[in-house]
Enzyme design. Structure first.
Site, mmCIF file in Angstrom:
data_model
loop_
_atom_site.group_PDB
_atom_site.id
_atom_site.type_symbol
_atom_site.label_atom_id
_atom_site.label_comp_id
_atom_site.label_asym_id
_atom_site.label_seq_id
_atom_site.Cartn_x
_atom_site.Cartn_y
_atom_site.Cartn_z
ATOM 1 N N PRO A 1 0.792 -1.234 0.000
ATOM 2 C CA PRO A 1 0.000 0.000 0.000
ATOM 3 C C PRO A 1 0.822 1.281 0.000
ATOM 4 O O PRO A 1 0.287 2.359 -0.207
ATOM 5 C CB PRO A 1 -0.797 -0.115 1.293
ATOM 6 C CG PRO A 1 0.047 -0.963 2.186
ATOM 7 C CD PRO A 1 0.730 -1.941 1.285
ATOM 8 N N ASP B 1 4.633 1.212 -11.712
ATOM 9 C CA ASP B 1 3.575 2.198 -11.849
ATOM 10 C C ASP B 1 4.059 3.513 -11.259
ATOM 11 O O ASP B 1 4.818 3.530 -10.290
ATOM 12 C CB ASP B 1 2.312 1.735 -11.119
ATOM 13 C CG ASP B 1 1.555 0.677 -11.908
ATOM 14 O OD1 ASP B 1 1.974 0.362 -13.035
ATOM 15 O OD2 ASP B 1 0.547 0.184 -11.387
ATOM 16 N N LYS C 1 -0.462 4.399 -15.045
ATOM 17 C CA LYS C 1 -1.235 4.482 -13.817
ATOM 18 C C LYS C 1 -0.920 5.679 -12.934
ATOM 19 O O LYS C 1 -0.381 5.561 -11.851
ATOM 20 C CB LYS C 1 -1.075 3.204 -12.974
ATOM 21 C CG LYS C 1 -1.281 1.940 -13.718
ATOM 22 C CD LYS C 1 -2.698 1.870 -14.305
ATOM 23 C CE LYS C 1 -2.691 1.392 -15.723
ATOM 24 N NZ LYS C 1 -1.911 0.212 -15.954
ATOM 25 N N GLY D 1 1.209 -1.160 -7.431
ATOM 26 C CA GLY D 1 0.784 -0.820 -6.072
ATOM 27 C C GLY D 1 -0.125 -1.876 -5.470
ATOM 28 O O GLY D 1 -0.865 -2.561 -6.186
ATOM 29 N N ASP E 1 -1.764 -5.091 -4.241
ATOM 30 C CA ASP E 1 -1.657 -6.420 -4.827
ATOM 31 C C ASP E 1 -1.910 -6.301 -6.324
ATOM 32 O O ASP E 1 -2.838 -5.616 -6.732
ATOM 33 C CB ASP E 1 -2.698 -7.367 -4.205
ATOM 34 C CG ASP E 1 -2.535 -8.763 -4.774
ATOM 35 O OD1 ASP E 1 -1.802 -9.560 -4.168
ATOM 36 O OD2 ASP E 1 -3.100 -9.045 -5.854
ATOM 37 N N THR F 1 -2.871 -5.463 -0.242
ATOM 38 C CA THR F 1 -3.753 -4.523 -0.937
ATOM 39 C C THR F 1 -4.142 -3.365 -0.009
ATOM 40 O O THR F 1 -4.160 -3.508 1.216
ATOM 41 C CB THR F 1 -5.003 -5.230 -1.492
ATOM 42 O OG1 THR F 1 -5.706 -4.302 -2.330
ATOM 43 C CG2 THR F 1 -5.941 -5.703 -0.387
ATOM 44 N N MET G 1 -10.620 3.659 -6.152
ATOM 45 C CA MET G 1 -10.676 4.634 -7.250
ATOM 46 C C MET G 1 -11.988 5.415 -7.258
ATOM 47 O O MET G 1 -12.529 5.697 -8.317
ATOM 48 C CB MET G 1 -10.483 3.924 -8.603
ATOM 49 C CG MET G 1 -9.081 3.396 -8.799
ATOM 50 S SD MET G 1 -8.859 2.571 -10.389
ATOM 51 C CE MET G 1 -9.404 0.916 -9.989
ATOM 52 N N ALA H 1 -3.124 5.300 2.982
ATOM 53 C CA ALA H 1 -3.073 4.286 4.033
ATOM 54 C C ALA H 1 -1.653 3.751 4.165
ATOM 55 O O ALA H 1 -0.946 3.598 3.173
ATOM 56 C CB ALA H 1 -4.028 3.137 3.688
#
Ligand code: SAH
Length: 262
Positions: free
Chosen positions: A12, A35, A56, A87, A89, A117, A169, A198
């Site tokens: 994360p 990314d 991304k 980023g 998972d 994740t 998102m 986070a």
């Protein structure tokens, strides 16, 4: 083909939430395609590798997926250890399938390395469990975002039906998401929390309800953010400070031995 592609989760954001496997691969990589949103501190672990930013970046120009696929396939003819770093998972809202399919079709060896994740980091940051006995027995990960030319998403059904909904998102349209969930039958007073960045020192936890989601979203500072909706998130307190664990693991093994001698 000489190379193997490791489709790797970067977690994360906090570098010490990388898996040990991801860290080893970054240290051994010949080339890393990451990314744009991956924490630069994590990318820097691949000190010996060529590092290429691809794709991304929310709302900004991003490398077309087909071009990324091609670069990965091409890299497998010139490099041995290729890390494709995403980023969280890679298998959750990461367009992993397109890359896996393209690599398989080209006969490139590929392996996936899971990551933490962001939903799990958000749960950790709020000290609220995604599941809770008697309150939440189902969790859904949804996004209202659809790509160009895609059908409309039916995220709303899933999000309205689950005890806990984690919405990826969606922070840019938080007010509309709150309104849509209320229109779909969820209580306007249902707890809804925005968690931005986070796991990182700059994280923000903005608690509220479906009815106040829009107002809460106006306090975001532009970082990646999740919306979590569910009864077990009623008791969330606003929190900001993080006691990050220092990233000692990232030091190369050779450096560690020379320091011991010093
Ligand atoms: N594969 C990623 C998700 C990619 S989609 C994962 O498993 O987490 C990008 C979305 O993830 C962002 O729009 C945001 O909703 C969420 N996100 C990623 N990192 C985040 C973080 N540190 N804090 C909050 N949300 C985050």
């Amino acid at each position: 083909m000489t190379g193997k592609v490791w489709l790797t989760g970067a977690g994360p954001g906090a570098p010490d939430l990388l898996t040990v496997r991801a860290m080893r691969l970054l240290q051994q990589a010949d080339i890393v395609f990451h990314d744009a949103l991956v924490n630069p501190e994590i990318v820097a672990i691949a000190a010996g590798a060529e590092r290429v930013a691809v794709g991304k970046r929310c709302g900004r120009h991003s490398t077309a997926q087909r071009f990324i696929n091609k670069r990965l396939v091409d890299a497998a003819t010139t490099h041995r250890t290729i890390v494709r770093l995403k980023g969280g998972d890679p298998m959750l809202f990461g367009r992993a399938q397109e890359e896996i399919d393209a690599l398989l079709a080209a006969g490139v060896e590929i392996e996936v390395v899971p990551g933490v994740t962001s939903a799990l980091a958000a749960s950790a940051d709020t000290l609220r469990s995604l599941t809770a006995r008697g309150l939440s027995r189902s969790v859904t990960f949804v996004t209202p975002r659809v790509g160009a030319g895609e059908d409309r998403s039916n995220w709303l059904h899933a999000a309205a039906a689950a005890d806990t909904a984690v919405i990826y998102m969606g922070s840019h349209e938080a007010a509309a998401i709150g309104a849509a969930l209320i229109a779909a039958g969820r209580d306007p007073a249902a707890p809804a929390v925005l968690i931005e960045q986070a796991s990182l020192p700059a994280r923000q936890v903005l608690p509220g309800t479906l009815a106040t989601l829009g107002a809460a979203a106006s306090r975001l500072s532009g970082g990646p953010a999740l919306i979590v909706v569910g009864e077990n998130f009623r008791a969330v307190a606003a929190r900001m400070a993080v006691d990050a664990v220092p990233l000692q693991l990232a030091e190369p093994a050779s450096g560690a031995s020379s320091r011991r001698q010093a």
